[in-house]
Design a protein around this motif. Structure first.
Motif, short mmCIF file in Angstrom:
data_model
loop_
_atom_site.label_atom_id
_atom_site.label_comp_id
_atom_site.label_asym_id
_atom_site.label_seq_id
_atom_site.Cartn_x
_atom_site.Cartn_y
_atom_site.Cartn_z
N CYS A 64 0.86 -1.18 0.00
CA CYS A 64 0.00 0.00 0.00
C CYS A 64 0.89 1.23 0.00
O CYS A 64 1.43 1.61 1.05
CB CYS A 64 -0.92 0.00 1.23
SG CYS A 64 -2.01 1.44 1.30
N LEU A 101 -4.09 7.12 3.62
CA LEU A 101 -5.45 7.33 3.11
C LEU A 101 -6.45 6.59 4.00
O LEU A 101 -6.16 5.52 4.54
CB LEU A 101 -5.58 6.84 1.67
CG LEU A 101 -4.90 7.69 0.59
CD1 LEU A 101 -5.13 7.07 -0.78
CD2 LEU A 101 -5.41 9.12 0.63
N GLY A 140 -10.66 3.19 -5.38
CA GLY A 140 -9.36 2.57 -5.25
C GLY A 140 -9.32 1.25 -5.98
O GLY A 140 -10.29 0.84 -6.62
N ASP A 170 -5.87 10.77 -3.66
CA ASP A 170 -6.91 10.16 -2.81
C ASP A 170 -7.49 8.89 -3.41
O ASP A 170 -8.60 8.48 -3.04
CB ASP A 170 -8.03 11.17 -2.50
CG ASP A 170 -7.51 12.40 -1.80
OD1 ASP A 170 -6.65 12.26 -0.92
OD2 ASP A 170 -7.94 13.52 -2.14
N GLN A 185 -7.01 5.05 -3.45
CA GLN A 185 -6.28 4.05 -2.68
C GLN A 185 -5.78 2.92 -3.57
O GLN A 185 -6.39 2.61 -4.61
CB GLN A 185 -7.17 3.49 -1.56
CG GLN A 185 -6.50 2.49 -0.63
CD GLN A 185 -5.27 3.04 0.07
OE1 GLN A 185 -4.21 3.18 -0.54
NE2 GLN A 185 -5.40 3.32 1.36
N ASP A 202 -8.30 -1.05 3.38
CA ASP A 202 -7.36 -0.01 3.80
C ASP A 202 -5.97 -0.60 3.72
O ASP A 202 -5.76 -1.64 3.08
CB ASP A 202 -7.70 0.54 5.19
CG ASP A 202 -7.45 -0.44 6.33
OD1 ASP A 202 -6.95 -1.56 6.08
OD2 ASP A 202 -7.73 -0.09 7.50
N ARG A 203 -4.99 0.03 4.34
CA ARG A 203 -3.59 -0.40 4.19
C ARG A 203 -3.33 -1.82 4.69
O ARG A 203 -2.32 -2.42 4.34
CB ARG A 203 -2.67 0.57 4.93
CG ARG A 203 -2.92 0.65 6.43
CD ARG A 203 -2.03 1.70 7.05
NE ARG A 203 -2.25 1.81 8.49
CZ ARG A 203 -1.54 2.62 9.27
NH1 ARG A 203 -0.58 3.38 8.75
NH2 ARG A 203 -1.79 2.69 10.56
#
Length: 239
Positions: A48, A53, A129, A145, A147, A185-186
């Motif tokens: 990531c 983000l 993303g 922005d 992802q 997410d990450r």
């Protein structure tokens, strides 16, 4: 195959889900859908490049790619497939997340489908993303922005091309169908069954309340094993 026609969740529910990181959503799923404890999430590490983000939530737009060999289609047929893919990505309920499986096997990530251009195009089409086991590039020119979770980062696109789209795929151990609700997410990504989505924010809050007494003691300068045992007992009583 067309995107899922499951009734979309309200914007309020999607916004509520996005307030939590993906590990917390996985914790909440263990409470409301314990049968999914071993399925539905990425199990292999993904890179990531934008760890700061916030979490993203959206409906999957699935595709498969290859890069180590050239497409068997003519240039005109390749262009038609790519335009059809973009039509698919930009249609149906949103927001959307692109989920792409690289079919090059041991050479997965040989060439990047994702870079400055496709991050900008997909963002314009309503995606928030991408989750892929392939490679990405152009990190410095990436759409703001937007992802990205990727199997690797590399310099070239080689012979990269779309093989198919809107089918069931598997990325980093996570099986995804077109239209599935994705949280990412990450840390990775997870598929949220729509029938339990509205229960997850409350379940996530419960997880937080149960962790609070344990963390309070663990972080306290007056920590003792006996105080930890008491905190664990109190945690188990929180409902």
């Amino acid at each position: 195959m067309t995107p899922s026609t499951t009734a979309p969740l309200s914007a309020a529910v999607l916004e509520a889900l996005a307030r939590y990181d993906t590990p917390t959503i996985c914790n909440a799923l263990e409470l409301v859908a314990p049968q999914r404890r071993l399925i539905g999430f990425t199990t292999k590490p993904l890179q990531c490049p934008f760890p700061d983000l916030p979490p993203i939530v959206g409906y999957a737009r699935t595709a498969t790619i290859r890069a180590a060999v050239a497409s068997s289609l003519s240039p005109a047929e390749q262009q038609a497939r790519r335009l059809a893919y973009y039509d698919y990505v930009g249609s149906g309920q949103g927001p959307r997340i692109s989920v792409i499986q690289d079919l090059d096997g041991p050479d997965s990530g040989f060439g990047a489908f994702w870079g400055e251009v496709n991050s900008a195009v997909h963002k314009a089409l309503g995606c928030r993303g991408v989750v892929t086991d392939g490679s990405i590039r152009d990190i410095g020119q990436w759409a703001p922005d937007f992802q990205a979770l990727a199997g690797s980062i590399g310099p070239s696109h080689a012979y990269v091309h779309v093989e198919g789209f809107a089918d069931e795929i598997r990325v980093a151990g996570m099986t995804v169908r077109s239209g599935d609700l994705i949280h990412a997410d990450r840390h990775g990504a997870v598929v949220i069954p729509p029938e339990v989505a509205v229960q997850l924010p409350e379940a996530a809050e419960l997880c937080g309340r149960r962790e609070a007494p344990i963390l309070e003691i663990a972080r306290s300068p007056s920590f003792t094993l006996e105080r930890l045992k008491e905190a664990l007992r109190r945690s188990a009583e929180i409902h």
